[in-house]
Write a protein that holds these residues in place. Structure first.
Motif, PDB file in Angstrom:
ATOM      1  N   VAL A  55     -14.818  10.196  16.373  1.00 29.68           N
ATOM      2  CA  VAL A  55     -15.720  10.519  17.488  1.00 29.68           C
ATOM      3  C   VAL A  55     -16.881   9.535  17.578  1.00 29.68           C
ATOM      4  O   VAL A  55     -17.463   9.156  16.555  1.00 29.68           O
ATOM      5  CB  VAL A  55     -16.297  11.952  17.321  1.00 29.68           C
ATOM      6  N   VAL A  56     -17.230   9.147  18.818  1.00 30.84           N
ATOM      7  CA  VAL A  56     -18.494   8.459  19.073  1.00 30.84           C
ATOM      8  C   VAL A  56     -19.466   9.506  19.596  1.00 30.84           C
ATOM      9  O   VAL A  56     -19.216  10.148  20.623  1.00 30.84           O
ATOM     10  CB  VAL A  56     -18.345   7.312  20.095  1.00 30.84           C
ATOM     11  N   VAL A  57     -20.553   9.689  18.837  1.00 29.72           N
ATOM     12  CA  VAL A  57     -21.603  10.646  19.205  1.00 29.72           C
ATOM     13  C   VAL A  57     -22.689   9.855  19.941  1.00 29.72           C
ATOM     14  O   VAL A  57     -22.988   8.726  19.577  1.00 29.72           O
ATOM     15  CB  VAL A  57     -22.178  11.300  17.917  1.00 29.72           C
ATOM     16  N   ASN A  58     -23.277  10.459  20.972  1.00 29.09           N
ATOM     17  CA  ASN A  58     -24.222   9.711  21.826  1.00 29.09           C
ATOM     18  C   ASN A  58     -25.538  10.457  22.030  1.00 29.09           C
ATOM     19  O   ASN A  58     -25.560  11.640  22.336  1.00 29.09           O
ATOM     20  CB  ASN A  58     -23.530   9.452  23.182  1.00 29.09           C
ATOM     21  N   SER A  59     -26.639   9.695  21.845  1.00 26.18           N
ATOM     22  CA  SER A  59     -27.971  10.200  22.200  1.00 26.18           C
ATOM     23  C   SER A  59     -28.473   9.403  23.395  1.00 26.18           C
ATOM     24  O   SER A  59     -28.008   8.285  23.639  1.00 26.18           O
ATOM     25  CB  SER A  59     -28.938  10.026  21.028  1.00 26.18           C
ATOM     26  N   SER A  60     -29.437   9.963  24.119  1.00 28.66           N
ATOM     27  CA  SER A  60     -29.917   9.282  25.336  1.00 28.66           C
ATOM     28  C   SER A  60     -30.810   8.091  25.018  1.00 28.66           C
ATOM     29  O   SER A  60     -30.998   7.224  25.865  1.00 28.66           O
ATOM     30  CB  SER A  60     -30.678  10.270  26.215  1.00 28.66           C
ATOM     31  N   VAL A 107     -19.302   7.569  14.705  1.00 32.24           N
ATOM     32  CA  VAL A 107     -20.421   6.632  14.828  1.00 32.24           C
ATOM     33  C   VAL A 107     -21.398   7.186  15.856  1.00 32.24           C
ATOM     34  O   VAL A 107     -20.995   7.858  16.811  1.00 32.24           O
ATOM     35  CB  VAL A 107     -19.971   5.205  15.237  1.00 32.24           C
ATOM     36  N   ALA A 108     -22.681   6.915  15.634  1.00 36.10           N
ATOM     37  CA  ALA A 108     -23.721   7.401  16.542  1.00 36.10           C
ATOM     38  C   ALA A 108     -24.262   6.224  17.340  1.00 36.10           C
ATOM     39  O   ALA A 108     -24.590   5.183  16.770  1.00 36.10           O
ATOM     40  CB  ALA A 108     -24.846   8.047  15.734  1.00 36.10           C
TER      41      ALA A 108
END
Ligand code: NAP
Length: 252
Positions: free
Chosen positions: A34-39, A63-64
């Motif tokens: 999974v690619v985790v995403n923050s703004s 990965v973030a």
């Protein structure tokens, strides 16, 4: 997926908290990297913590990546992070979203544009970048977060309703354009789910909403994540261009 196939990779936008966080966990539990995403960089630590949790709890790679989906270059980097880390993008969940509520007659252009830029244009940016990878793979799942508000409208949310209705039109069009490449595109339309987004409502507002829900409760992020997990699976290969409401019967 058979054991001889490479492990699938998912990108979940807006996955630091709320519904997106639960979706990222659910897809990892289903055996995906999974690619985790923050703004932004500011909320990156939340994404990094989730990536570590996914690795520890489910044994998947995660990965973030900080990327504002309203920024085309940043979404390009987000999708590239998936291909760099995992060599593929099998599942894209466009979950990032905001509200800037107000009555139409008084709404500023700034509030209207902010919601359209993130909820609608951000979804387009990510779909366009990921579709190119999926078309080469000849397999993909695009799952776009709409809302019952995009289906039925809601007083005080003209910008949000327009963005979420736009997501539905976009999803149906992508479904038509991509079906022959084994890529499905579906929209999920949650009702009222208990997250930071709905926490802004007063207790009286929440009680009034629960009164309209057949199930007699607000939804949980897991109620949405379970559907996303199914739509992302091989079993859902014949479902495309659909809008699935998950609202405990509220819109009946
Ligand atoms: P939430 O708790 O407010 O979380 C929003 C998520 O979106 C956060 O991870 C946030 O990241 C991210 N985000 C916001 N702006 C972004 C941007 N420009 N680029 C990348 N990420 C961004 O929201 P939620 O309730 O979980 O909602 C998730 C989705 O479901 C949204 O699309 C929402 O419209 C939809 N939805 C929610 C409900 C509901 O009742 N909760 C109902 C219908 C539809 P940061 O932490 O970095 O800000």
């Amino acid at each position: 997926m058979t054991e001889t196939q490479e492990r699938r990779a998912a990108v979940v936008t807006g996955s630091t908290r709320g519904i997106g966080r639960e979706i990222a966990r659910e897809l990892a539990a289903a055996g995906m990297n999974v690619v985790v995403n923050s703004s932004s960089e500011k909320s990156l630590p939340a994404a990094e913590a989730l990536a570590a949790e996914i690795a520890g709890q489910f044994g998947m790679e995660a990965v973030a990546v900080a990327a504002n989906v309203a920024d085309e270059a940043e979404t390009g980097a987000l999708i590239a992070a998936a291909t760099d880390a995992f060599g593929r993008v099998d599942v894209l969940v466009n979950n990032a979203g905001i509200t800037r509520d107000g009555l139409a007659a008084r709404m500023s252009d700034e509030d209207f544009d902010a919601v359209i830029d993130i909820n609608l244009k951000g979804t387009f940016h990510c779909c366009r970048a990921a579709a190119k990878v999926m078309m080469k793979q000849r397999w993909g799942r695009i799952i776009n977060m709409s809302s019952v508000v995009g289906v039925y409208g809601n007083a005080g949310q003209v910008n949000y309703a327009a963005s979420k209705a736009g997501v539905i039109g976009m999803t149906k069009t992508l479904a038509k354009e991509l079906a022959r490449r084994n890529i499905t595109a579906n929209a999920v339309a949650p009702g009222f789910i208990a997250t930071d987004m709905t926490d802004a409502l007063s207790e009286a507002q929440k009680e009034a909403i629960v009164g309209r829900i057949g199930s007699g409760r607000l939804g949980e992020p897991a109620d949405i994540a379970h559907l996303v997990r199914f739509l992302a699976s091989d079993e859902a290969s014949y479902i495309t261009g659909q809008v699935i409401c998950v609202d405990g019967g509220m819109s009946l």
